[in-house]
Design a protein around this motif. Structure first.
Motif, mmCIF file in Angstrom:
data_model
loop_
_atom_site.group_PDB
_atom_site.id
_atom_site.type_symbol
_atom_site.label_atom_id
_atom_site.label_comp_id
_atom_site.label_asym_id
_atom_site.label_seq_id
_atom_site.Cartn_x
_atom_site.Cartn_y
_atom_site.Cartn_z
ATOM 1 N N VAL A 65 0.855 -1.175 0.000
ATOM 2 C CA VAL A 65 0.000 0.000 0.000
ATOM 3 C C VAL A 65 0.898 1.234 0.000
ATOM 4 O O VAL A 65 1.763 1.375 0.852
ATOM 5 C CB VAL A 65 -0.941 0.031 1.224
ATOM 6 N N GLN A 66 0.679 2.092 -0.989
ATOM 7 C CA GLN A 66 1.399 3.367 -1.080
ATOM 8 C C GLN A 66 0.440 4.463 -0.649
ATOM 9 O O GLN A 66 -0.639 4.605 -1.213
ATOM 10 C CB GLN A 66 1.866 3.614 -2.511
ATOM 11 N N GLY A 67 0.833 5.211 0.360
ATOM 12 C CA GLY A 67 -0.039 6.235 0.910
ATOM 13 C C GLY A 67 -0.239 7.415 -0.025
ATOM 14 O O GLY A 67 0.563 7.674 -0.914
ATOM 15 N N ALA A 68 -1.321 8.113 0.204
ATOM 16 C CA ALA A 68 -1.596 9.350 -0.526
ATOM 17 C C ALA A 68 -0.811 10.487 0.118
ATOM 18 O O ALA A 68 -0.194 10.328 1.169
ATOM 19 C CB ALA A 68 -3.090 9.649 -0.492
ATOM 20 N N ASN A 69 -0.838 11.635 -0.527
ATOM 21 C CA ASN A 69 -0.157 12.807 0.005
ATOM 22 C C ASN A 69 -0.731 13.143 1.380
ATOM 23 O O ASN A 69 -1.938 13.129 1.574
ATOM 24 C CB ASN A 69 -0.345 13.980 -0.950
ATOM 25 N N PHE A 70 0.119 13.393 2.330
ATOM 26 C CA PHE A 70 -0.224 13.760 3.707
ATOM 27 C C PHE A 70 -0.745 12.598 4.551
ATOM 28 O O PHE A 70 -1.157 12.808 5.679
ATOM 29 C CB PHE A 70 -1.222 14.924 3.766
ATOM 30 N N ASP A 71 -0.762 11.361 4.020
ATOM 31 C CA ASP A 71 -1.152 10.214 4.847
ATOM 32 C C ASP A 71 -0.112 9.985 5.930
ATOM 33 O O ASP A 71 1.083 10.145 5.711
ATOM 34 C CB ASP A 71 -1.278 8.939 4.006
ATOM 35 N N LYS A 72 -0.583 9.588 7.082
ATOM 36 C CA LYS A 72 0.299 9.228 8.197
ATOM 37 C C LYS A 72 0.470 7.717 8.208
ATOM 38 O O LYS A 72 -0.264 6.987 7.549
ATOM 39 C CB LYS A 72 -0.306 9.724 9.502
ATOM 40 N N ASP A 73 1.432 7.228 8.987
ATOM 41 C CA ASP A 73 1.686 5.789 9.062
ATOM 42 C C ASP A 73 0.425 5.001 9.377
ATOM 43 O O ASP A 73 0.140 3.994 8.726
ATOM 44 C CB ASP A 73 2.751 5.494 10.135
ATOM 45 N N ILE A 74 -0.331 5.447 10.352
ATOM 46 C CA ILE A 74 -1.522 4.706 10.771
ATOM 47 C C ILE A 74 -2.549 4.607 9.646
ATOM 48 O O ILE A 74 -3.231 3.594 9.510
ATOM 49 C CB ILE A 74 -2.149 5.308 12.068
ATOM 50 N N ASP A 75 -2.644 5.643 8.815
ATOM 51 C CA ASP A 75 -3.574 5.616 7.679
ATOM 52 C C ASP A 75 -3.197 4.508 6.700
ATOM 53 O O ASP A 75 -4.042 3.738 6.250
ATOM 54 C CB ASP A 75 -3.574 6.957 6.944
ATOM 55 N N VAL A 76 -1.911 4.434 6.375
ATOM 56 C CA VAL A 76 -1.438 3.449 5.404
ATOM 57 C C VAL A 76 -1.539 2.037 5.991
ATOM 58 O O VAL A 76 -1.936 1.095 5.301
ATOM 59 C CB VAL A 76 0.002 3.777 4.960
ATOM 60 N N ILE A 77 -1.219 1.877 7.259
ATOM 61 C CA ILE A 77 -1.320 0.574 7.912
ATOM 62 C C ILE A 77 -2.771 0.090 7.929
ATOM 63 O O ILE A 77 -3.050 -1.087 7.701
ATOM 64 C CB ILE A 77 -0.718 0.632 9.331
ATOM 65 N N ASN A 78 -3.708 0.989 8.192
ATOM 66 C CA ASN A 78 -5.126 0.604 8.186
ATOM 67 C C ASN A 78 -5.586 0.145 6.804
ATOM 68 O O ASN A 78 -6.357 -0.802 6.681
ATOM 69 C CB ASN A 78 -6.003 1.738 8.704
ATOM 70 N N VAL A 79 -5.107 0.802 5.750
ATOM 71 C CA VAL A 79 -5.447 0.374 4.391
ATOM 72 C C VAL A 79 -4.815 -0.993 4.105
ATOM 73 O O VAL A 79 -5.431 -1.851 3.476
ATOM 74 C CB VAL A 79 -5.002 1.426 3.344
ATOM 75 N N LEU A 80 -3.594 -1.212 4.585
ATOM 76 C CA LEU A 80 -2.922 -2.507 4.434
ATOM 77 C C LEU A 80 -3.748 -3.619 5.087
ATOM 78 O O LEU A 80 -3.970 -4.680 4.503
ATOM 79 C CB LEU A 80 -1.520 -2.454 5.044
ATOM 80 N N LYS A 81 -4.247 -3.369 6.284
ATOM 81 C CA LYS A 81 -5.081 -4.354 6.988
ATOM 82 C C LYS A 81 -6.372 -4.638 6.222
ATOM 83 O O LYS A 81 -6.786 -5.790 6.091
ATOM 84 C CB LYS A 81 -5.437 -3.849 8.384
ATOM 85 N N LYS A 82 -7.016 -3.591 5.712
ATOM 86 C CA LYS A 82 -8.265 -3.773 4.968
ATOM 87 C C LYS A 82 -8.038 -4.577 3.692
ATOM 88 O O LYS A 82 -8.829 -5.453 3.352
ATOM 89 C CB LYS A 82 -8.887 -2.410 4.622
#
Length: 129
Positions: A65-82
């Motif tokens: 999962v590659q985060g969007a602009n301004f995403d924080k670690d927790i945002d990207v980790i949550n998308v990874l889990k989903k």
């Protein structure tokens, strides 16, 4: 009425034609791909690179999962889990973090509006035996 429909369709198209403004999810199946999963676990366990794995598992796929602009670690980790849950994984092992250069802009433009460093997490999605 027809003009309103065309206008709304155009606005929707333009909003969906943006690149780099949303997390990018990548899944590559590996090994014996599970044909279907009837039960999806609501909890996906995460094991970062170097953490011991104390259970037997079957590899399902590579997940990134590659985060969007301004995403924080927790945002990207949550998308990874989903994403892992959607692909019938109950754990992701060997997770690593890196920063990638991503571009943002409209799909049909030759030049992108901006570039930014994106947080990226990737690992192996597994199903416990």
């Amino acid at each position: 009425m027809f003009r309103v429909f065309i206008s709304l369709s155009l606005i929707l198209f333009l909003l969906n034609s943006c690149i780099g403004y949303y997390p990018k999810e990548i899944f590559t199946p590996v090994g014996n791909e599970l044909a279907s999963c009837t039960k999806k676990d609501s909890i996906v366990d995460l094991f970062f690179d170097g953490e011991p794995i104390t259970f037997e598992y079957e590899k399902v796929g590579l997940i990134e999962v590659q985060g969007a602009n301004f995403d924080k670690d927790i945002d990207v980790i949550n998308v990874l889990k989903k994403l892992a849950n959607k692909k019938c994984c109950d754990a992701v092992i060997g997770i690593k973090k890196e920063y990638l250069q991503r571009e943002a802009g409209l799909v049909f433009e030759n030049e992108h509006e901006s570039t930014y460093k994106s947080i990226s997490y990737y690992g192996i999605g597994v199903k416990r035996k």
